[in-house]
Design a protein around this motif. Structure first.
Motif, PDB file in Angstrom:
ATOM      1  N   THR A 198       0.830  -1.202   0.000  1.00 10.45           N
ATOM      2  CA  THR A 198       0.000   0.000   0.000  1.00 10.45           C
ATOM      3  C   THR A 198       0.866   1.254   0.000  1.00 10.45           C
ATOM      4  OG1 THR A 198      -1.752   1.143   1.191  1.00 10.45           O
ATOM      5  CG2 THR A 198      -0.111   0.036   2.536  1.00 10.45           C
ATOM      6  N   CYS A 199       0.221   2.382  -0.250  1.00  7.35           N
ATOM      7  CA  CYS A 199       0.895   3.667  -0.140  1.00  7.35           C
ATOM      8  C   CYS A 199       0.284   4.407   1.036  1.00  7.35           C
ATOM      9  CB  CYS A 199       0.687   4.493  -1.409  1.00  7.35           C
ATOM     10  SG  CYS A 199       1.713   3.936  -2.763  1.00  7.35           S
ATOM     11  N   VAL A 200       1.099   4.883   1.928  1.00 13.06           N
ATOM     12  CA  VAL A 200       0.569   5.576   3.103  1.00 13.06           C
ATOM     13  C   VAL A 200       0.872   7.063   3.006  1.00 13.06           C
ATOM     14  CG1 VAL A 200       0.798   3.520   4.557  1.00 13.06           C
ATOM     15  CG2 VAL A 200       2.627   5.225   4.503  1.00 13.06           C
ATOM     16  N   GLU A 201       0.075   7.825   3.718  1.00 20.07           N
ATOM     17  CA  GLU A 201       0.108   9.264   3.557  1.00 20.07           C
ATOM     18  C   GLU A 201       1.073   9.964   4.518  1.00 20.07           C
ATOM     19  OE1 GLU A 201      -3.776  10.820   3.678  1.00 20.07           O
ATOM     20  OE2 GLU A 201      -3.148  12.885   3.270  1.00 20.07           O
ATOM     21  N   PRO A 255      -0.796   9.871  -1.511  1.00 23.32           N
ATOM     22  CA  PRO A 255      -0.808   8.603  -2.264  1.00 23.32           C
ATOM     23  C   PRO A 255      -1.602   8.705  -3.570  1.00 23.32           C
ATOM     24  CG  PRO A 255      -1.258   8.199   0.046  1.00 23.32           C
ATOM     25  CD  PRO A 255      -1.271   9.689  -0.144  1.00 23.32           C
ATOM     26  N   ARG A 277       5.878   3.142   2.207  1.00 26.65           N
ATOM     27  CA  ARG A 277       5.625   3.108   3.654  1.00 26.65           C
ATOM     28  C   ARG A 277       6.801   3.769   4.360  1.00 26.65           C
ATOM     29  NH1 ARG A 277       2.024  -1.280   5.199  1.00 26.65           N
ATOM     30  NH2 ARG A 277       1.775  -2.886   3.616  1.00 26.65           N
ATOM     31  N   SER A 333       6.730  10.970   6.432  1.00 29.87           N
ATOM     32  CA  SER A 333       5.983  10.315   5.360  1.00 29.87           C
ATOM     33  C   SER A 333       7.019   9.634   4.465  1.00 29.87           C
ATOM     34  CB  SER A 333       5.195  11.362   4.553  1.00 29.87           C
ATOM     35  OG  SER A 333       6.038  11.991   3.602  1.00 29.87           O
ATOM     36  N   ASP A 386       7.096  -6.134   6.505  1.00 36.66           N
ATOM     37  CA  ASP A 386       6.043  -5.714   5.583  1.00 36.66           C
ATOM     38  C   ASP A 386       6.366  -6.096   4.135  1.00 36.66           C
ATOM     39  OD1 ASP A 386       4.335  -4.633   7.432  1.00 36.66           O
ATOM     40  OD2 ASP A 386       5.101  -2.578   7.223  1.00 36.66           O
TER      41      ASP A 386
END
Ligand code: NAG
Ligand code: NAG
Ligand code: NAG
Ligand code: NAG
Ligand code: NAG
Length: 796
Positions: free
Chosen positions: A171-174, A181, A193, A216, A285
C-alpha cells in the motif's frame, strides 16, 4: 544558520551519546527480540504471543504494551521493545528466543549526499542489451532507504505499464500529508511506507521544521530517490545536472520493474541514519507485500554482530526463504582488508567500481604555469592563492587549527594531505569554515571520491602540490585561475575498484566469499529531490532533478535492477540461483590504477576487492549452470554456526521431509565450506581439504557436456573430479556434483592466494573463484587446529 554552528553540530553529534527515551526503568533501550519464522500463524496470533512473552518481564501487561514498538508478525516473528538490561537478558534466556540484541543505528553507504558534479551518464550496464527495456514489468523491487521523491521523472506513470501485478498486497501511506498517495502512487511507484518508531526512540524526535524531514515516505536526504531510480527508474531522456552538465538518458537497471519504497533512514547529521528496529519492520512488511527483490544500501561498520543479531541479515534470511532476492552494499570502509559488511550467504553483497570517465580540471597559476588536477567544478574561478600555514595555525588543514572565522575569506587554500594526515573532505570542511572559496588538495595517492564535492576541491599529486607551493612562496601575491572541469570518457582504464569500497574477507564468516560482485558506484547520475541542494554553494533558485553520487550505495541498486530482470526472465529461479548467475558470469579486470598499499606498491584487484568480478547483465541471463541452495544446505550452514536442531527448526521454514538434524563433529564445519556457494574460500588450509559443489543445468539445451579448467592458487594444488559433467535429460536430470581437493604445496602461515575453476560447454563460461590461505607453518610455536578457525555464532 551560521557556518560555525553548523560545523559544531557536525562535530559534536559524531561523539554525542544520545539519550534513550525510556518508559520502564531509567536504562531502557530499544531491543530486538528475534524468534525465527512465524510458524504459519496468523499475524494477529503471532502479535498476541509477543505481548505474552514480553509481559513476563513487566509487572503489568499494560506496561508491556507501552514498551513494544513493533511486532514483526508477517514475514517472520519477533518484536522491538524498550527494555532494560535485566529484561533483555531474561528474555534472551527464554526458550524459543533466538536472539535479543540492542537496536543499532546503521548508515547509508554513500560517500556523501551532496556530491554535486559529474558530466555524462555512462554506465557499463547500459551498453549491453535492450533486454532491460523489455523485461521487469511483473517484478516488484522494494527499496529500503530514505524514501522517494515521487514527482521525479524516473517514477512517472506511463501508458505502457500493464496493471499492477495481482500478487501485490502492499500500500501507499500518507503520513503527515507531505506525501499524497493519490497523486504520488501509480503503476510505477506501487508502494510507499515509512518507519520511525525505532529511530525516534533511539535518537529523539525528528526535526520536521521547514521541511528538514517529512514524516511520510517523501525523501528529504535524496539517497533513496537516487538508489530507487538507479534500480528501476523509467527511461528519462533529458537527465542533466542543473540543465548544464551531463546531459543524457537516465534509467534504471530494470526500467519497467515496479517500485515499492520503504523509508527506514532519516535525515541526521547531514546524512541518513536507520534503526535496526525500523529496518526489520520494513522487511516484515515487504515480504508480506510481495516484493521480489529487496535493495538495501545501508549497513554498519565492523565489528560485525552475529548474523541473527543483525537486522539486515535476519530480514534477508526470511526473504531468501520466500524466494526474494536481497541485494546489499558492501560498505565504504576500504581499502583495508576485512571491512566488508552484510556478509551472510543469503544476501548478495556488492562492491563499487569506477567507470571510464574522468574530470580533468586545469589550474593556471599567476605565473601562467598550468597544472591539470581533478575536480567537479561547474563554474570557473580566479582567486588569491595561499598556503595552508597562513590560514591554519600549524599548517594542518583542520577545523581545530583554523585561525579565525574569516581566515580564508575569498581565498583558495593549498592543503597537503600529508601534513597532519588530513582527508580532502576534512580540508574542504575546514576551508569552508574559514569562509574560503576552495581548496587545492595535494596528496601522495589519489583517493578521489565525491566526499569533498560540497565545496570546490581540486585534487593534485604531491609533485604538482610542491610546484604550486614553490610558486606561492616565490610571489608576493599569488593568484590562481581554475577552469571548469571537463569530462573525458574512454581514456582511463576501467572498471577499477573504488578506493572506498569495503574489502573481504568477511570478518565473521571467512568461508563465504564477500563481497560477491562489483558494479558501477562512482559518480552515478540518478534522480534527486529538487528541494535538497546537492552542494553548499548557494544555487539561487536553481534546483536539480538529478545528481551525481558515489558509494557502494550506488553499485547495490545496479545489481538489484539486474536481479529484477533475471527474475522476470526466469521467475522460478531461487535467490541462490540468481546470485550464482550473477557471480559465475562476472568478469575479473586487471586493475593496478587505484589501490596503493602503504609501502607504495601497486596491487591488482583481487577477489576480496571485487568478489567474483564485475557484473555482466546479459551473460547473467544465460549462465549455463547455477549453484543452487535449498533448505537442507541452509540447515547445514546453521549447524556450522553452532545452532541446535531445535533452533534450526525455528529458523528454517518447514517443508515436507526436510532433515533439520546436524551432522556430528567435524561434519558441521564441512557444512560451512560445503554450502553450495558459487565461490570456494578455504581460509585455513593446513592439509588436503575436499569440498563438494552441485551445479544445475539451466542452459537452453538440457543435454550438455561441460569440461573443467582449473587455475590453482599459488601455493596450493587443486584437483577437480570428475573433470567433465554431462547432463542428459533422460538420465538423472539437470544436476551434477563435483569435488575439489585442495592440497598445500608450500609452507605458509597467512596469505590469501587466488585461483579459479571454470566450467565450459564451449559457449557458457561458468567461473568459480577458488581462494586459499595456506596455514601449515607454526605461528610462534602456537598452531591452532586446522578446523578451529571457524566462527560459531550460536555460542556467542
Ligand atoms: C528493569 O525493569 C524491571 C521492570 O520494570 C525492573 O523490575 C528492574 O528492576 C529493572 N532493572 C534495572 C536494572 O533497571
Ligand atoms: C530544525 O530545523 C530547522 C530548519 O532547518 C532549524 O532552524 C532548527 O534549528 C532545527 N531544530 C533543531 C532542534 O535542530
Ligand atoms: C529534451 O531536451 C531537448 C533540448 O532542451 C528538447 O528539445 C527535447 O524536446 C527534450 N525532450 C524531452 C523528451 O523532454
Ligand atoms: C601570462 O599570460 C598572459 C596572456 O598570455 C600575459 O598577458 C601575461 O603577461 C602572462 N604573465 C606572466 C607572468 O607571464
Ligand atoms: C583572521 O586571520 C587572518 C589570517 O591570519 C587575518 O588576516 C585576519 O586579520 C584575522 N581576522 C581577525 C578578525 O582576527
Amino acid at each position: 544558520m551560521g557556518v560555525f554552528v553548523l560545523l559544531l553540530v557536525v562535530f559534536s553529534l559524531r561523539f554525542a551519546v544520545y539519550p534513550v527515551q525510556s518508559t520502564a526503568g531509567s536504562h531502557a533501550a530499544v531491543h530486538v527480540v528475534y524468534l525465527g519464522h512465524n510458524n504459519a500463524l496468523s499475524p494477529s496470533l503471532t502479535s498476541q504471543s509477543h505481548l505474552q512473552l514480553l509481559s513476563r518481564v513487566f509487572t503489568k501487561q499494560s506496561e508491556a504494551k507501552q514498551a513494544i514498538l513493533y511486532s514483526y508478525s508477517c514475514g517472520f516473528s519477533g518484536f522491538a521493545a524498550l527494555l532494560n538490561s535485566t529484561q533483555a537478558s531474561t528474555l534472551s534466556e527464554t526458550e524459543g528466543v533466538i536472539s535479543v540484541f540492542r537496536s543499532r543505528t546503521l548508515e547509508l553507504h554513500t560517500t556523501r549526499s551532496w556530491d554535486f558534479m559529474g558530466l555524462n551518464l555512462h554506465m557499463q550496464i547500459e551498453q549491453s542489451s535492450q533486454t532491460h527495456l523489455k523485461f521487469g514489468d511483473d517484478i516488484i523491487v522494494g527499496v529500503l532507504d530514505t524514501g522517494v521523491w515521487p514527482e521525479s521523472e524516473s517514477f512517472r506513470d506511463d501508458p505502457h505499464y500493464g496493471p499492477i501485478p495481482s500478487s501485490w498486497r502492499g500500500t501507499c501511506v500518507e503520513g503527515d500529508g507531505s506525501f499524497d498517495p493519490a497523486t504520488a502512487c501509480n503503476r510505477k511507484l506501487i508502494g510507499a511506507r515509512y518507519y520511525l518508531a525505532g529511530i525516534e526512540s533511539e535518537l529523539g524526535p525528528l526535526n520536521t521544521t521547514g521541511g528538514e524531514e517529512y514524516r511520510s515516505p517523501r525523501d528529504r536526504v535524496g539517497h533513496g530517490t537516487h538508489t530507487a531510480s538507479t534500480a528501476v527508474g523509467s527511461v528519462a531522456p533529458n537527465a542533466s545536472y542543473f540543465g548544464q552538465l551531463g546531459l543524457g538518458v537516465a534509467r534504471g537497471g530494470a526500467p519497467r520493474a515496479r517500485l515499492a519504497v520503504y523509508k527506514v533512514c532519516w535525515y541526521r547529521d547531514f546524512t541518513g541514519r536507520c534503526s535496526d528496529a525500523d529496518i526489520l519492520a520494513a522487511f516484515d512488511d515487504a515480504l508480506c507485500d510481495g516484493v521480489h527483490v529487496v535493495s538495501a544500501s545501508l549497513g554498519s561498520s565492523p565489528p560485525l554482530m552475529p548474523l541473527f543479531a543483525t537486522s539486515t541479515e535476519i530480514g534477508a534470511f526470511h526473504a531468501m526463504q520466500r524466494g526474494v532476492v536481497t541485494v546489499f552494499s558492501a560498505g565504504n570502509d576500504g581499502p583495508d582488508a576485512s571491512m566488508v559488511q552484510n556478509v551472510s550467504p543469503w544476501g548478495l553483497t556488492v562492491a563499487a567500481s569506477t567507470i571510464d570517465r574522468r574530470f580533468p580540471t586545469v589550474i593556471t597559476l599567476g605565473n601562467n604555469a598550468s597544472i591539470v588536477g581533478e575536480s567537479f567544478l561547474v563554474d570557473e574561478m580566479t582567486r588569491r592563492l595561499v598556503e595552508s600555514s597562513s590560514v591554519f595555525t600549524d599548517g594542518t588543514c583542520t577545523f581545530e587549527q583554523l585561525m579565525n572565522r574569516t581566515a580564508a575569506a575569498g581565498k583558495i587554500v593549498l592543503c597537503f594531505g600529508t601534513t597532519g594526515g588530513v582527508s580532502s573532505e576534512g580540508a574542504a570542511l575546514a576551508v569552508y569554515a574559514g569562509k574560503g572559496d576552495g581548496v587545492i588538495f595535494a596528496d601522495s595517492i589519489s583517493r578521489k571520491t565525491s566526499q569533498d564535492n560540497f565545496w570546490p576541491t581540486v585534487h593534485v599529486d604531491l609533485n604538482q602540490g610542491t610546484q604550486i607551493l614553490c610558486y606561492i612562496r616565490a610571489s608576493r601575491k599569488a593568484t590562481v585561475h581554475i577552469s571548469r572541469s571537463k569530462t573525458v570518457v574512454g581514456k582511463t582504464p576501467a572498471p577499477a575498484v573504488a578506493y572506498f569500497s569495503s574489502r573481504g574477507p568477511s570478518s565473521i564468516t571467512p568461508h563465504i566469499l564477500k563481497p560477491d560482485v562489483t558494479a558501477p558506484g562512482v559518480n552515478i547520475l540518478a534522480a534527486w529531490p529538487p528541494k535538497s541542494s546537492p552542494t553548499m554553494i548557494p544555487l539561487d533558485k536553481r534546483s536539480t532533478q538529478w545528481n551525481f553520487d558515489s558509494g557502494t550505495s550506488m553499485s547495490c541498486p545496479h545489481v538489484s535492477g539486474i536481479a529484477a530482470v533475471i527474475k522476470s526472465v526466469h521467475p522460478t529461479w531461487s535467490p541462490a540461483a540468481v546470485k550464482s548467475a550473477l557471480m559465475t558470469t562476472a568478469y575479473m579486470y586487471d586493475d593496478t590504477s587505484d589501490v596503493m598499499l602503504a609501502g607504495g606498491t601497486l596491487k591488482a584487484a583481487d577477489t576480496f576487492d571485487v568478489g567474483a568480478g564485475h557484473v555482466d547483465p546479459l551473460r547473467a541471463l544465460d549462465p549455463g549452470l547455477v549453484y543452487d541452495a535449498g533448505p537442507r544446505d541452509h540447515v547445514l550452514f546453521l549447524c556450522a554456526l553452532g545452532y541446535t536442531a531445535a533452533q534450526i527448526r525455528q529458523l528454517v521454514l518447514p517443508v515436507p521431509s526436510l532433515d533439520t538434524s546436524c551432522p556430528h563433529g567435524g561434519a558441521a564445519m564441512a557444512g560451512a565450506a560445503d554450502l553450495n556457494y558459487p565461490a570456494i574460500v578455504l581460509p585455513d588450509l593446513g592439509t588436503t581439504v575436499t569440498v563438494k559443489r552441485t551445479v544445475t543445468n539451466v542452459g537452453p539445451n538440457r543435454a550438455a557436456v561441460y569440461g573443467v579448467a582449473v587455475t590453482c592458487p599459488p601455493g596450493a594444488h587443486a584437483v577437480v573430479w570428475p573433470p567433465e559433467l554431462a547432463f542428459f535429460p533422460d538420465h538423472g536430470g539437470d544436476m551434477a556434483s563435483y569435488y575439489v581437493s585442495v592440497t598445500p604445496t608450500k609452507l605458509s602461515r597467512g596469505r590469501f592466494d587466488f585461483g579459479e575453476i571454470v566450467w565450459s560447454d564451449g559457449f557458457h563460461r561458468v567461473r568459480t573463484p577458488l581462494v586459499v590461505r595456506v596455514t601449515n607453518l607454526p605461528d610462534d610455536g602456537v598452531r591452532a587446529a586446522a578446523d578451529d578457525g571457524y566462527y560459531s555464532e550460536a555460542a556467542v
